[in-house]
Design an enzyme around this catalytic site. Structure first.
Site, PDB file in Angstrom:
ATOM      1  N   SER A  18      22.732  40.955  17.622  1.00 20.31           N
ATOM      2  CA  SER A  18      23.824  41.712  17.023  1.00 20.31           C
ATOM      3  C   SER A  18      23.898  43.101  17.669  1.00 20.31           C
ATOM      4  O   SER A  18      24.062  43.208  18.886  1.00 20.31           O
ATOM      5  CB  SER A  18      23.661  41.790  15.504  1.00 20.31           C
ATOM      6  N   ASP A  64      32.932  17.513  11.526  1.00 18.38           N
ATOM      7  CA  ASP A  64      31.525  17.148  11.680  1.00 18.38           C
ATOM      8  C   ASP A  64      31.331  16.046  12.715  1.00 18.38           C
ATOM      9  O   ASP A  64      30.442  16.120  13.575  1.00 18.38           O
ATOM     10  CB  ASP A  64      30.992  16.706  10.312  1.00 18.38           C
ATOM     11  N   ASP A 109      31.413  15.478  17.361  1.00 18.50           N
ATOM     12  CA  ASP A 109      30.344  15.505  18.367  1.00 18.50           C
ATOM     13  C   ASP A 109      29.635  14.164  18.494  1.00 18.50           C
ATOM     14  O   ASP A 109      28.701  14.019  19.278  1.00 18.50           O
ATOM     15  CB  ASP A 109      29.331  16.609  18.047  1.00 18.50           C
ATOM     16  N   ASP A 142      26.282  14.814  10.503  1.00 15.83           N
ATOM     17  CA  ASP A 142      25.060  15.461  10.009  1.00 15.83           C
ATOM     18  C   ASP A 142      25.352  16.754   9.253  1.00 15.83           C
ATOM     19  O   ASP A 142      24.438  17.532   8.978  1.00 15.83           O
ATOM     20  CB  ASP A 142      24.105  15.742  11.171  1.00 15.83           C
ATOM     21  N   VAL A 184      27.002  19.227  10.440  1.00 17.13           N
ATOM     22  CA  VAL A 184      26.985  20.332  11.397  1.00 17.13           C
ATOM     23  C   VAL A 184      28.143  20.160  12.385  1.00 17.13           C
ATOM     24  O   VAL A 184      28.301  19.086  12.979  1.00 17.13           O
ATOM     25  CB  VAL A 184      25.651  20.377  12.172  1.00 17.13           C
ATOM     26  N   ASP A 224      29.363  31.716  13.909  1.00 18.02           N
ATOM     27  CA  ASP A 224      29.169  33.133  13.603  1.00 18.02           C
ATOM     28  C   ASP A 224      30.439  33.681  12.944  1.00 18.02           C
ATOM     29  O   ASP A 224      31.540  33.524  13.469  1.00 18.02           O
ATOM     30  CB  ASP A 224      28.868  33.897  14.906  1.00 18.02           C
ATOM     31  N   HIS A 232      25.531  34.219  11.929  1.00 17.40           N
ATOM     32  CA  HIS A 232      25.285  35.429  12.691  1.00 17.40           C
ATOM     33  C   HIS A 232      23.797  35.737  12.753  1.00 17.40           C
ATOM     34  O   HIS A 232      23.193  36.142  11.749  1.00 17.40           O
ATOM     35  CB  HIS A 232      26.040  36.607  12.088  1.00 17.40           C
TER      36      HIS A 232
END
Length: 582
Positions: free
Chosen positions: A202, A269, A272, A276, A278, A448, A494
């Site tokens: 950051s 989700d 990809d 999962d 994510v 983020d 983040h």
């Protein structure tokens, strides 16, 4: 060696520690007499060290932030600049001489702090390094840059000494003094190699790039996360969400925005190749997900009472229960925010967050006087405009009434002009660092919600184009990847994992990868990362950009693919601004 553009596997990482012989014990060096003689009094022209300020104490079995207990020597002293009435404090941790591995580690801060504000530069002992931090001359290791008397002397009067200190100079001075102290206190032979590393995320990431860009020949490696590059663009961009609501004439309820985020995560989700929880491919989410499909989704959030410690420590007012269905107007607001700032003529000014990031900048404020939700005035963005651009002794921007997209653009450009040599940190020519054999691991959470990951992609791409002009994307990415590698972290927020996507991976120890790369030549073809929960808990290494993760074999096997269509979603033309914005 596998090509950057092929499917990759994670190499094993081996460390060969070379024990330094002939050093004293920690108790023998950790005393005021020894350290006074070791102080780097002649290391930096124009600096005078106050020997009477020296504090030395030994900490045994001290637990550092990243885990593990170590014996360290904790050293603090002050220095002044000749001809200036100032005082800077620096703090160094010396490891046990038996554990010292000829390394110095500089650390940075976060938010508006030049250091982490914790008990010390705690990762040094993990790596056998002397580590250091600075208070930037602000009077305390816990002082933020925006406090009264730090960034402003009075209305209309910017404190340029502290501006340069915060921008890059204090970290540089701390590092020069720290490396000289390391050589002396750790009794290094004059011909011995001292490896110099930097670690931060950051604001700490911005500080890291300030050192690499300005003093590249002095560094061997850096692990840099989610850096606040292009400072004026980054800070003003925090105000964009509120201005978008104001411009579009609709303020969604926070619960409505949360519903949009959660629905986006669920919908994207699987892009990809693995379900999962994510979103590993926000680029495919951009290409294939129609956010209007969320319209009509029901939402409900319970009422919240008022409490003292809201965002940034401010009071949080009571909020009523929120219920309804996601509206077309809310979707328009979300799309506008994710599309990034454009001026009033439609030309692009800046970039924004990826779909699946929470709308942190867009958290509306409930106004009980009018019994309605109002667009937010982001605290960090407002503070930057009020104190550094308008140079007024205000703790926040009072209002965004009358602020337009063009106003935001003008503020970004004004900050670009005012702080190019201090805060901006977007210089893409890293020749000195490259010539010194330096290595960088740069990572950024793909979800983020504070610093857009596309900001890091833009800087990586700028370095690629400047350092390797005339090459194709394939050729230049291969060449750049020999010393600078960027990793986007699926689902991560983040500088940390993400509560909305808790089963995503996060880098285990980026600095360890840098050290192995610098000292042992082990290039992190993929970066070690671990998911701590979920059906796929365990090692989940990260692909180096521009490769993108894709799961095959029913989600069991990950490959790193080159997908030109999805890559186009990461690159932007800021046609509203005539000057190059690296």
């Amino acid at each position: 060696m596998p090509s950057l553009f092929s499917s990759l596997v994670l190499p094993s990482m081996l460390f060969w520690w070379q024990v330094v012989a002939g050093l004293s014990s920690l108790s023998e060096i950790c005393n005021s007499t020894f350290i006074t003689d070791a102080l780097p009094v002649d290391a930096y022209t124009g600096i005078e060290i106050d020997k009477t300020s020296l504090i030395v104490n030994q900490l045994d079995n001290f637990t550092v932030n990243s885990g593990g207990a170590y014996n360290i020597c904790n050293i603090t002293f002050s220095y002044t600049h000749v001809g200036r009435d100032d005082t800077f404090q620096v703090n160094y941790w010396l490891p046990d001489p038996a554990a010292f591995r000829n390394r110095f580690l500089a650390t940075g801060g976060g938010a508006l702090m030049i250091n982490g504000g914790a008990s010390g530069p705690s990762d040094g002992p993990v790596y056998g390094a002397v580590s250091g931090r600075t208070d930037g001359g602000f009077g305390s290791f816990f002082t933020e840059y925006d406090t009264d008397g730090v960034d402003l002397l009075a209305n209309g009067t910017l404190n340029y000494d502290t501006l340069f200190s915060f921008g890059y100079l204090a970290i540089h001075e701390m590092s020069v003094l720290g490396k000289a102290l390391t050589r002396s206190a750790m009794q290094m032979d004059a011909t011995a190699k001292l490896y110099s590393y930097y670690e931060g995320c950051s604001e700490g990431g911005r500080e890291g790039w300030s050192q690499i860009q300005k003093f590249g020949g002095e560094w061997d490696g850096a692990a840099i996360g989610a850096p606040a590059l292009r400072y004026s663009f980054q800070q003003v961009n925090h105000l964009f969400s509120g201005v978008a609501m104001q411009t579009l004439g609709y303020t969604p309820m926070p619960c409505e925005l949360d519903t949009i985020v959660n629905a986006t995560i669920a919908a994207c989700d699987a892009f990809d190749g693995r379900i999962d929880g994510v979103v590993s491919r926000t680029d495919l989410c951009k290409l294939h997900f129609d956010m209007s499909s969320i319209i009509g989704t029901a939402f409900y959030c319970e009422a919240e009472p008022s409490y003292a410690g809201g965002p940034e420590g401010s009071p949080h007012g009571a909020e009523p229960a929120q219920n309804g269905t996601v509206s077309a107007e809310a979707i328009a607001v979300a799309r506008t925010i994710l599309d990034g700032l454009h001026d009033l003529s439609g030309k692009r000014v800046y970039l924004s967050y990826q779909p699946s990031a929470t709308f942190a900048d867009a958290t509306p404020q409930y106004n009980d006087t009018i019994d309605a939700w109002a667009p937010p005035v982001d605290g960090v963005g407002g503070l930057f405009v009020a104190r550094l651009l308008q140079q007024l002794e205000l703790s926040a921007l009072p209002t965004i009434e009358g602020v337009t997209y063009d106003t935001l653009r003008d503020w970004m450009v004004l900050g670009y002009q005012m702080f190019q040599d201090t805060l901006q940190v977007n210089w893409p020519d890293l020749t000195d660092f490259y010539a010194n054999g330096g290595k960088i691991v740069h990572y950024h959470g793909e979800s983020d919600n504070s610093i857009p990951p596309a900001s890091s992609v833009r800087y990586w791409d700028s370095v690629r184009k400047i350092m390797y002009p005339g090459m194709s994307l394939h050729q230049s990415a291969e060449a750049l990847g020999e010393w600078y590698r960027l990793y986007l972290v699926p689902g991560a927020g983040h500088c940390s994992s993400n509560t909305l996507q808790p089963d995503g991976p996060y880098p285990d120890a980026p600095l360890a990868a840098v050290i192995a790369w610098v000292e042992d030549g082990i290039k992190p073809v993929m970066l070690n990362a671990t998911a701590t929960s979920g059906a796929y808990a365990g090692e989940q290494p990260l692909c180096a950009f521009p490769l993108r993760p894709l799961f095959v074999d029913d989600g069991e096997t990950m490959i790193c693919e080159y997908d030109p269509d999805s890559l186009d979603t990461w690159f932007f033309d800021f046609d509203s601004i005539l000057m190059p914005v690296y």
